[in-house]
Write an enzyme that holds these catalytic residues in place. Structure first.
Site, short mmCIF file in Angstrom:
data_model
loop_
_atom_site.label_atom_id
_atom_site.label_comp_id
_atom_site.label_asym_id
_atom_site.label_seq_id
_atom_site.Cartn_x
_atom_site.Cartn_y
_atom_site.Cartn_z
N ASP A 78 0.83 -1.20 0.00
CA ASP A 78 0.00 0.00 0.00
C ASP A 78 0.87 1.25 0.00
O ASP A 78 1.38 1.66 1.04
CB ASP A 78 -0.91 -0.01 1.23
CG ASP A 78 -1.87 1.16 1.26
OD1 ASP A 78 -2.05 1.80 0.20
OD2 ASP A 78 -2.45 1.44 2.32
N ASP A 278 -1.56 4.96 -5.97
CA ASP A 278 -1.85 4.19 -4.76
C ASP A 278 -2.00 2.70 -5.07
O ASP A 278 -3.03 2.26 -5.59
CB ASP A 278 -3.13 4.73 -4.11
CG ASP A 278 -3.46 4.01 -2.82
OD1 ASP A 278 -2.57 3.32 -2.28
OD2 ASP A 278 -4.59 4.13 -2.35
#
Length: 442
Positions: A78, A278
Site C-alpha cells: 500500500d 496508490d
C-alpha cells in the site's frame, strides 16, 4: 478496500492523518556506530516477489519474514499509507488469521519516549501519561477501514540483490482491533505493508539506516503477480516518464499534478487534476467531473457497437455484455479508446489503454474499472489504482521527489531470477540493531 467491496486493500490514508513531526533516530539509538557505517557498504536493492491480481482477488501482496526465528507474513502492498502493521497475537477483534499465523510480541514494545512514537500517533489519541507507556496507534483509511494496536520493533530478514542477507531492526504495528466496513469479507492477508513516504514507513527506516536509497518501485502484472523493490539499483536509466511529486501533498501520499484528461487523444475539458498513485487501491478513482466526462465519452463511443448494459452484473457499477461472454479483455478492448493523463509539470503523459481500465468478470462481461471518487469520500482527489499501473514499472523516488513510470515486463524478476530460485549467495550477514558488533547470525 472501497465501498463497492471490490478492493480488499486499504486504499489511501485519510488526509487528516497527522503529519509526521519526529525523526526515527531515537528508534535506533542502540545501534553501534560500526553498524551504521557498515550499512552504507551494501548500496543495493531488495526485490520481493508479488502475488495477487486486480480481479478477482482485488489485491497484491508480498511475504515478509519477521522475528527471530523468522516467520513469514503476507502483507498488502500500500503506497497510500506509511504504517506497516501485522495482526497481533493478543485479544484480537477483526483478526482473520488463525492464531499460529499471528504476530506474537516478545517484550519488544516501543515506548512513548521513543521519537518514532510521534510518527504514528494521531491527534485523536490520548497523550501518553508517562514516557514508559506503550506506544498505541490508530490508522484510518478512506474506505472507513481501520487498524488499532501497539507499536513494536523486531528483526526483518531481507535478501539483497548483491547476495547479502540483512536483518535490520524496524518498527511496525501489532494490530489487535481491525475494522473492515461493508458486506465483503476481511482481507485474507496478515496486515498491510505501508509504503508511503512518511517517517514511519519501512522504506524510510531502511533509508535512515543508509541501507538503501529512499526509492521504491513496483511492477504489477496484468496476468497476476509481479515484483516490488526497495532501492534504486533496478531503476532503468532511460525511457522513464518523470513528474515531480506535489510538495503540497501529504507526506504519506505520492501525488502529482496538475494533469489534463484526454480521451482518444482529444481534450475532455477536464484539467487541473491532482493525482495520487496508490497500490492499495484495486481500481482507479476520478473526481465527479472527470468520472462523468469519461463515462459520457465511453458511452457515446459505444453507440452502435455490439455491447449492451449488463445491470445484472454487480461486480462493478458499470458493466457491458456482448453477444456471448468474453473470456478476456483482449476480446473487447478494440471497442474502447485510450485515456491519457497529460501532466503539465514534467511534460509527461500516462496513457491508459483499455486494458488499463477494464476487467472481464466471471460472468463474461466487460466492466469499467474507473469509479467515482465522491462515493468513497475522496473529494477532488484522483487515485491511480492497480488496474491502471499493470505492466508498468512505477517508481517513487523520494531522493529526487519525483514519480516515474515505464512499460515493463512484470512477469519475471529483473536480473535476480536465479537468486530467487534458491541459489542466493550469502557471503555474510549484517545485523543492524544488534547491541554488539561482534554478534552476527544468518
Amino acid at each position: 478496500m472501497d465501498t463497492h467491496g471490490k478492493s480488499r486493500k486499504a486504499m489511501i490514508t485519510v488526509l487528516y492523518w497527522v503529519l509526521v513531526s519526529a525523526t526515527l533516530q531515537g528508534c535506533f539509538a542502540d545501534i553501534p556506530h560500526f553498524w551504521k557505517k557498515s550499512a552504507s557498504r551494501f548500496g543495493s536493492s531488495f526485490v520481493l516477489p508479488v502475488s495477487g491480481n486486480v480481479y478477482p482477488l482485488g489485491y497484491y501482496s508480498v511475504s515478509l519474514s519477521i522475528g527471530r526465528p523468522p516467520k513469514a507474513f503476507d502483507l498488502d502492498i500500500d503506497t497510500g499509507s506509511d504504517l506497516t502493521w501485522v495482526q497481533c497475537d493478543a485479544p484480537c477483534t477483526g483478526c482473520t488469521k488463525p492464531r499460529d499465523s499471528l504476530y506474537k510480541p516478545n517484550n519488544n514494545l516501543v515506548h512513548c519516549e521513543n521519537p518514532v512514537c510521534a510518527a504514528v500517533r494521531t491527534s485523536g489519541n490520548q497523550p501518553c501519561k508517562t514516557p514508559n507507556d506503550q506506544c498505541d496507534y490508530e490508522v484510518e483509511y478512506a474506505d472507513q477501514g481501520s487498524s488499532l494496536g501497539v507499536l513494536v520493533n523486531d528483526y526483518f530478514s531481507l535478501k539483497s540483490t548483491n547476495g547479502s542477507l540483512l536483518i535490520p531492526h524496524l518498527a511496525f504495528g501489532c494490530g489487535y482491533d481491525q475494522h473492515f466496513p461493508g458486506p465483503i469479507s476481511p482481507p485474507p492477508t496478515a496486515g498491510v505493508l505501508g509504503l508511503g513516504n512518511g517517517k514511519a514507513s519501512i522504506l524510510s527506516q531502511l533509508s535512515s539506516l543508509s541501507v538503501i536509497r529512499n526509492v521504491l518501485g513496483h511492477c504489477l502484472s496484468a496476468r497476476g503477480g509481479g515484483f516490488l523493490f526497495f532501492g534504486d539499483d533496478l531503476v532503468p536509466s532511460s525511457k522513464i516518464a518523470w513528474v515531480p511529486m506535489l510538495a503540497s501533498s501529504s507526506d504519506k501520499h505520492y501525488a502529482a499534478g496538475p494533469a489534463e484528461l484526454l480521451y482518444n487523444g482529444k481534450p475532455t475539458g477536464v484539467k487541473g487534476l491532482q493525482v495520487v498513485f496508490d497500490s492499495g487501491s484495486s481500481y482507479t478513482y476520478l473526481n465527479s467531473k472527470a468520472y462523468q466526462a469519461v463515462l459520457n465519452q465511453v458511452r457515446a463511443d459505444l453507440n452502435g457497437k455490439p455491447l449492451k448494459d449488463a445491470d445484472e452484473d454487480k461486480s462493478l457499477p458499470i458493466c457491458w455484455k456482448g453477444a456471448k461472454p468474453f473470456k478476456s479483455v483482449n476480446e473487447v478492448k478494440n471497442l474502447f479508446k485510450p485515456l491519457t493523463l497529460s501532466f503539465m509539470k514534467g511534460n509527461a503523459q500516462l496513457q491508459l489503454l483499455p486494458e488499463a481500465y477494464l476487467i472481464v468478470t466471471k460472468l463474461g462481461n466487460a466492466c469499467l474499472g474507473i469509479l467515482n471518487g465522491r462515493e468513497v469520500r475522496l473529494g477532488e482527489l484522483n487515485v491511480i489504482g492497480d488496474i491502471s499501473m499493470q505492466d508498468k514499472m512505477v517508481i517513487y523516488d523520494n531522493e529526487k521527489k519525483q514519480i516515474g513510470w515505464v512499460l515493463a515486463n512484470c512477469d519475471r524478476l529483473p536480473n535476480v531470477d536465479r537468486d530467487y530460485n534458491g541459489d542466493f549467495s550469502e557471503p555474510y550477514a549484517a545485523d543492524f540493531g544488534m547491541l554488539s558488533p561482534a554478534t552476527r547470525f544468518l
